[in-house]
Design a protein around this motif. Sequence first.
Motif, PDB file in Angstrom:
ATOM      1  N   ARG A 237       0.833  -1.189   0.000  1.00  0.00           N
ATOM      2  CA  ARG A 237       0.000   0.000   0.000  1.00  0.00           C
ATOM      3  C   ARG A 237       0.878   1.253   0.000  1.00  0.00           C
ATOM      4  NH1 ARG A 237      -5.137  -1.277   4.037  1.00  0.00           N
ATOM      5  NH2 ARG A 237      -5.672  -3.312   3.145  1.00  0.00           N
ATOM      6  N   MET A 238       0.326   2.333  -0.555  1.00  0.00           N
ATOM      7  CA  MET A 238       1.048   3.601  -0.580  1.00  0.00           C
ATOM      8  C   MET A 238       0.166   4.698  -0.005  1.00  0.00           C
ATOM      9  SD  MET A 238       2.820   5.703  -3.750  1.00  0.00           S
ATOM     10  CE  MET A 238       3.995   4.386  -4.052  1.00  0.00           C
ATOM     11  N   TYR A 239       0.802   5.590   0.786  1.00  0.00           N
ATOM     12  CA  TYR A 239       0.094   6.701   1.407  1.00  0.00           C
ATOM     13  C   TYR A 239       0.833   7.997   1.108  1.00  0.00           C
ATOM     14  CZ  TYR A 239      -1.970   2.872   4.108  1.00  0.00           C
ATOM     15  OH  TYR A 239      -2.604   1.714   4.486  1.00  0.00           O
ATOM     16  N   VAL A 240       0.075   9.092   1.009  1.00  0.00           N
ATOM     17  CA  VAL A 240       0.637  10.431   0.845  1.00  0.00           C
ATOM     18  C   VAL A 240       0.146  11.277   2.010  1.00  0.00           C
ATOM     19  CG1 VAL A 240      -1.279  11.126  -0.678  1.00  0.00           C
ATOM     20  CG2 VAL A 240       0.864  12.436  -0.672  1.00  0.00           C
ATOM     21  N   TYR A 241       1.032  12.115   2.545  1.00  0.00           N
ATOM     22  CA  TYR A 241       0.687  12.907   3.723  1.00  0.00           C
ATOM     23  C   TYR A 241       0.173  14.270   3.318  1.00  0.00           C
ATOM     24  CZ  TYR A 241       1.013  15.028   8.345  1.00  0.00           C
ATOM     25  OH  TYR A 241       0.717  15.656   9.529  1.00  0.00           O
ATOM     26  N   ASP A 242      -1.047  14.592   3.767  1.00  0.00           N
ATOM     27  CA  ASP A 242      -1.645  15.904   3.548  1.00  0.00           C
ATOM     28  C   ASP A 242      -1.238  16.799   4.710  1.00  0.00           C
ATOM     29  OD1 ASP A 242      -3.327  18.150   3.432  1.00  0.00           O
ATOM     30  OD2 ASP A 242      -4.916  17.016   2.437  1.00  0.00           O
ATOM     31  N   ARG A 243      -0.298  17.704   4.464  1.00  0.00           N
ATOM     32  CA  ARG A 243       0.246  18.529   5.542  1.00  0.00           C
ATOM     33  C   ARG A 243      -0.776  19.546   6.044  1.00  0.00           C
ATOM     34  NH1 ARG A 243       6.607  19.744   4.846  1.00  0.00           N
ATOM     35  NH2 ARG A 243       6.294  19.866   7.101  1.00  0.00           N
ATOM     36  N   CYS A 244      -1.678  19.977   5.170  1.00  0.00           N
ATOM     37  CA  CYS A 244      -2.688  20.953   5.600  1.00  0.00           C
ATOM     38  C   CYS A 244      -3.688  20.321   6.563  1.00  0.00           C
ATOM     39  CB  CYS A 244      -3.414  21.521   4.381  1.00  0.00           C
ATOM     40  SG  CYS A 244      -2.369  22.499   3.277  1.00  0.00           S
ATOM     41  N   GLU A 245      -4.125  19.097   6.244  1.00  0.00           N
ATOM     42  CA  GLU A 245      -5.109  18.415   7.084  1.00  0.00           C
ATOM     43  C   GLU A 245      -4.468  17.575   8.181  1.00  0.00           C
ATOM     44  OE1 GLU A 245      -8.293  18.934   6.905  1.00  0.00           O
ATOM     45  OE2 GLU A 245      -8.167  20.232   5.132  1.00  0.00           O
ATOM     46  N   GLY A 246      -3.177  17.302   8.050  1.00  0.00           N
ATOM     47  CA  GLY A 246      -2.494  16.478   9.046  1.00  0.00           C
ATOM     48  C   GLY A 246      -2.922  15.024   9.029  1.00  0.00           C
ATOM     49  N   ILE A 247      -3.235  14.496   7.830  1.00  0.00           N
ATOM     50  CA  ILE A 247      -3.689  13.103   7.710  1.00  0.00           C
ATOM     51  C   ILE A 247      -2.987  12.432   6.536  1.00  0.00           C
ATOM     52  CG2 ILE A 247      -5.953  13.541   8.730  1.00  0.00           C
ATOM     53  CD1 ILE A 247      -7.093  13.646   5.894  1.00  0.00           C
ATOM     54  N   TRP A 248      -3.013  11.103   6.554  1.00  0.00           N
ATOM     55  CA  TRP A 248      -2.488  10.298   5.455  1.00  0.00           C
ATOM     56  C   TRP A 248      -3.627   9.879   4.542  1.00  0.00           C
ATOM     57  CZ3 TRP A 248       2.660   9.512   4.674  1.00  0.00           C
ATOM     58  CH2 TRP A 248       3.522   9.778   5.739  1.00  0.00           C
TER      59      TRP A 248
END
Length: 369
Positions: free
Chosen positions: A318-329
């Motif tokens: 699996r691959m995840y990207v980090y949303d820095r604005c929302e603080g979630i993966w």
Amino acid sequence: LMTSAETTAILEHPLVREDPGSLQVTKDVVQRGTSNLTTRYGMDKQEMVLLFTNITSSRTKEMLCMNPRIGKYISSHCSETMPPVIAVTVTSDNNVYILAGEEYDSQLSLQVYNHTGNVWEHLSSVQRYREEEDHDDMRLPSYEHEFLLESDGQLFYLTVNGEDAGEILWTRKYCWQTNQWQECSQPQVEPGSDIRTAVSCGSHLYFLADTEMFRYDPSEDRWCKLTPPQTVPVDPLLFGPVSHSAAVIGTEIFYVCYGEMLVYDTESDSWRELPPWGQPGTRCNPHGLMEASTFVLESQLHVLVCHRDPLNSRKDWRMYVYDRCEGIWLELEVNLPSNDWDQWECWECCVVRMNLQSLYVNIIPQGSP
């Protein structure tokens, strides 16, 4: 053929800006002249993740180039005579270098990727151990970790070898003028430190261990100790071999350690923790975290994770990207080619801008999409 920068420079020229009529004529000419132009070689560049296996895994002669956001997965067939990839790095000028060799080779081959020809070219050989080391059984020690890093245009080869008295960290730098490798100073590593990974940030090299952290200044050939991450090792009998990986954005180092993402601020010498990816509130996936590689693709932090079901050894990538604005993966859809890629356990990831024209001509696409 004008680039976009050249076009902008013409349109913004004072002589053009003073006469609105000439500005419109110039725009019309530029638009008519560029509407049907063929893209020049090298302009069709796209950031791609390159995946390699390390020495303890498959001996396949392939490299995977992928960008899940645009749905591109391209498999590159390397030369059959090319040994396994030990370490890989991408330099600031977008060159890809690898160290390749068999497990007990006394030397490793430094090779550079030729973007135009889609081939690997040998540059130099580097000794894998000190000449004064004694090996009665004629076999080289099996190094626990080997790294290839770049700092300010200089390549560094680093090896970590466990000894009874503690770990030995040996560093060498490549001299472009003489095509030779020079030995660097050596830090004092405490027994049981267990160095996990290394990364380049700014003009320094950083080495992360369970109980220690080091920074190396190439300009002064000097080491210093930093605040180590506060990690709690997991039981390998329960979770299997857990990988460690690091990536850099600006002045921050993002460190995957025992299924967690830790962030080190190089300016304040401090650590913080990001929220977990996947299942909230869990440190490791219940199926057992096997491998995790982190990298920065298109200015965003990504992590590629493999979980294993202990009952049937099935692997789930699996691959995840980090949303820095929302603080979630956010989870990304990943479609690995339909061959042995999904069976590999150990990954070396790097990100490079690739000439897609060269890839399509020289590399055979496999799998979907």
